[in-house]
Design a protein around this motif. Sequence first.
Motif, mmCIF file in Angstrom:
data_model
loop_
_atom_site.group_PDB
_atom_site.id
_atom_site.type_symbol
_atom_site.label_atom_id
_atom_site.label_comp_id
_atom_site.label_asym_id
_atom_site.label_seq_id
_atom_site.Cartn_x
_atom_site.Cartn_y
_atom_site.Cartn_z
ATOM 1 N N LEU A 85 3.353 -6.543 -0.667
ATOM 2 C CA LEU A 85 3.543 -6.537 0.778
ATOM 3 C C LEU A 85 4.931 -7.046 1.161
ATOM 4 O O LEU A 85 5.553 -6.544 2.110
ATOM 5 N N ALA A 86 5.430 -8.032 0.437
ATOM 6 C CA ALA A 86 6.726 -8.626 0.760
ATOM 7 C C ALA A 86 7.852 -7.594 0.696
ATOM 8 O O ALA A 86 8.830 -7.683 1.448
ATOM 9 N N GLU A 118 8.776 -5.876 3.857
ATOM 10 C CA GLU A 118 9.431 -6.691 4.875
ATOM 11 C C GLU A 118 10.942 -6.722 4.697
ATOM 12 O O GLU A 118 11.664 -7.214 5.572
ATOM 13 N N THR A 119 11.428 -6.184 3.571
ATOM 14 C CA THR A 119 12.876 -6.201 3.295
ATOM 15 C C THR A 119 13.505 -4.824 3.398
ATOM 16 O O THR A 119 14.726 -4.688 3.357
ATOM 17 N N ILE A 120 12.673 -3.780 3.528
ATOM 18 C CA ILE A 120 13.190 -2.415 3.584
ATOM 19 C C ILE A 120 13.281 -1.967 5.037
ATOM 20 O O ILE A 120 12.323 -2.097 5.801
ATOM 21 N N LYS A 121 14.446 -1.457 5.424
ATOM 22 C CA LYS A 121 14.663 -1.024 6.792
ATOM 23 C C LYS A 121 14.192 0.423 7.000
ATOM 24 O O LYS A 121 14.311 1.267 6.117
ATOM 25 N N GLN A 122 13.664 0.649 8.196
ATOM 26 C CA GLN A 122 13.332 2.008 8.623
ATOM 27 C C GLN A 122 14.635 2.780 8.835
ATOM 28 O O GLN A 122 15.620 2.247 9.341
ATOM 29 N N SER A 123 14.656 4.052 8.453
ATOM 30 C CA SER A 123 15.840 4.887 8.626
ATOM 31 C C SER A 123 16.240 4.952 10.099
ATOM 32 O O SER A 123 15.413 5.240 10.971
ATOM 33 N N ILE A 147 -1.214 -6.070 8.897
ATOM 34 C CA ILE A 147 -1.394 -6.032 7.445
ATOM 35 C C ILE A 147 -1.330 -7.443 6.878
ATOM 36 O O ILE A 147 -0.315 -8.135 7.009
ATOM 37 N N SER A 148 -2.411 -7.845 6.236
ATOM 38 C CA SER A 148 -2.424 -9.162 5.580
ATOM 39 C C SER A 148 -2.395 -9.032 4.065
ATOM 40 O O SER A 148 -1.984 -9.962 3.358
ATOM 41 N N ALA A 149 -2.837 -7.872 3.566
ATOM 42 C CA ALA A 149 -2.851 -7.658 2.111
ATOM 43 C C ALA A 149 -2.833 -6.168 1.819
ATOM 44 O O ALA A 149 -3.332 -5.351 2.600
ATOM 45 N N LEU A 150 -2.223 -5.817 0.676
ATOM 46 C CA LEU A 150 -2.241 -4.445 0.188
ATOM 47 C C LEU A 150 -3.098 -4.398 -1.068
ATOM 48 O O LEU A 150 -2.967 -5.266 -1.943
#
Length: 605
Positions: A334-335, A338-343, A361-364
Amino acid sequence: MLKKIFLPVLLVFVLVISGCVKTKSEVEEGTKPGNDGKGDQSKVTIELLGMSTNESDLNIVRDQLVKNGFDVKLNMQPDYGSFKSQQDAGNYDIAMTGWTTVTGNPDYAVRSLFKTGGDYSVISDPELDKLIDQAGTETPEEYEATYKAFEEHLVFNKAYIVPLYSSYKTQAVNKDVLNLDSVRLSKSRSLPWEYIEFNYTSKNATDPLVLSQSASTLTSLDPIKGNDGSINIINTNMNVRLVNLTDDDQITSEGSLSLNHSIAEGNSEYYFLLRDDINFAKVEGKNAVDSGERVGSDDVIFTLNRAKDKDSVPDHRTYTLHEHIKNAEVVTDLASLETIKQSGSDATVKEMLEEGLDTKISALVDDKTDANNKEGKYQVIKVTTTEPFPQVLNYLAHQSAGIVSKKQVESINTFDVASFDVNKDIPYGDQNTVTEGSQYNNTLYASGPYILTSKNDYEAAFKKNPGYMKGTENEPKISNVTMRFIKDPDSTLAALRNNEIHMFYAVPETKYDIIENDSKLSLQSMESNAVSYLSFNPENREVSESEDLRKAILYTINQDDFISFYKGNKLKAFSTVSTLVKTGNELNADLAKAKEYLAKYKETK
C-alpha cells in the motif's frame, strides 16, 4: 505493397453474388482486367464483390465506375459465409468493407487493419507501420498530425483503400413497452442490457427483453476468440471489464470491475482498484446460478495474460489489441501507491484510487477471498505496458478484455494448443456447448450481468447473473433476455412493429421514415465510428500491383452520391480514423485524375 490475409470482418463486411466458388486456377485465369471474355475488350474490367444487404451501395459504385470507362462484373453474395468463400478464392478486385471502432480510440481504427501482420490487414508498408506506432504513443494533442500523415499515405499516396462514407448509429425502441430513458445509445460501446427496464417495472422479473441480431452462428463465447457482429454485444454483456466507455467514448470505471483507476506518471503503469461484489454465474438446468466464486485479481491477471498471448488459444483473433500489455500483477504494498504520482497531477495514485470511496484503503490483499471493501481491504491490479501507451485503456474496455474465470477456463482448455484437434477438442466458449441438442453441455462462467443459458437456430436465451453487483444501480433490472435471430432488416422491422421484439439495433437508413411515423416507436441516432470503404484484392489481380489502377478507381468514386441516396444520413469519410480524429483530409471525385491514372495504367499493359 498489398499482402494477402483473410479478412473476417468486425462489424460489417459487405458484397457478393450467388454461384459456385471458383478454383484457384480458374481465379488466376481470369485475373487480368478485361479477360472475362465479355464486354468491350478496350475497357478495364473490375470485379466488385459484396453482399446483397449492401446492394444499393454496390450499384452506386458500379454505376460510377461504368460512367468513367470501366466494365464492372458484380459479384453479389447472399450472406457473409458466401462472401467469405468468394473472398478466400480471390474472386474480386475490390470488395466493399466496413469497420467500426468499438473501442473509441484511433489506434484500434488502424492497427488491426493496416499494420503489417495486423489481424485483418492486407497491407505491408513500413511507412504506415511507423506512423501507426508513433501515434500510439502520443497524446490526442500530438497524434492529430501523425494520423493526418498516415491518412495521406494510405489514401492519396498509395490508394490502398477507397473511402465511401461514415454512418450514424441508430436503434429503434418500442417506447410503449420499454422505458425509453433506460435505453442507452453509445457511440462505440455495445448496448448495455443491465440498465434497461420495462415501463411497468413489475414485468422486469417475469417478461423477457426481446432483442434481435442477424447472425445465428456465434464465432466464440470465449471473448478473445471473436471480434465480429455475431458475438460483440453478447460477450460485452456476459463479461465485465476493468473499465468501460461512456456514451461519448470517455474511459470510465462506472459499471466495471474497477471502483477507480489511475495512470501513473510516464503513461506506462495503470492501476485498478477492484470491487468485491461480483461473482461468476454458471448454468444449471438452463438456469443461471451463483457459482460462489468471486471475480478477482487472479482472474484479471489470467485474462490479460491470455489476451496478449497469440498462442494461448487456437484461433486467437484479438491478440494484437493487447500486444502493448507487458505485465499484469496484483499490488500488495500500500505504501508504494502513496509515492507514485498520477499522470498530469500532483495527486498520488492512492488518492486517485480512493476518490469517492465510502471506506478508504487500509490494506491491500493478494487473495480475492480476503477482500472486503466495507472494511477497507481491497485488491489492486497494476498493468504495465511495453511503452507509454495511454490508449491501452480503450482496449481494456473492449469485449475481448472481458474477465473470465481462471479456474473454469483452465478446467475446460486441457488440450495442447499446438496440437489442437477441431474434431475432438472442445474449447471453452464453443457455441456447440450451448446449442440445444445432443452436444449441449453449457460450461460457461460469466463475470458480467448476464449469462447465455441456451440457443438454437432461432433464438438465444440469457439469464441475469444473480451474483452481479447486487443492490447497486448496476444490478440488472430485467431478469431474462431473448435474442432472436432475424437475417432480413425488413423482417426485423416487421417484428418490431408487431411487438415480437422490443428493439431494432442498427436500423438501415431506408427505414428511418417508417420508424419515425410509427407512434409507438422511437428512433435514437448519433454519429458513429462506423466507416465503409473499398478494399483491394491483395494478390493475383492487377489492382494488387498497379498503383495507377487503384488511383483511377479512387478518384472515380464520388461520396456525394451516397450521401444523396441516403438523404443526408451518411457522412463523408477519408479513412477508418475519420470519425475519431479531424485531420482535415477529404477525398473529392476527380474524373480528370481518374482518366489520367487509367491512361497511365493502360500504357504499361
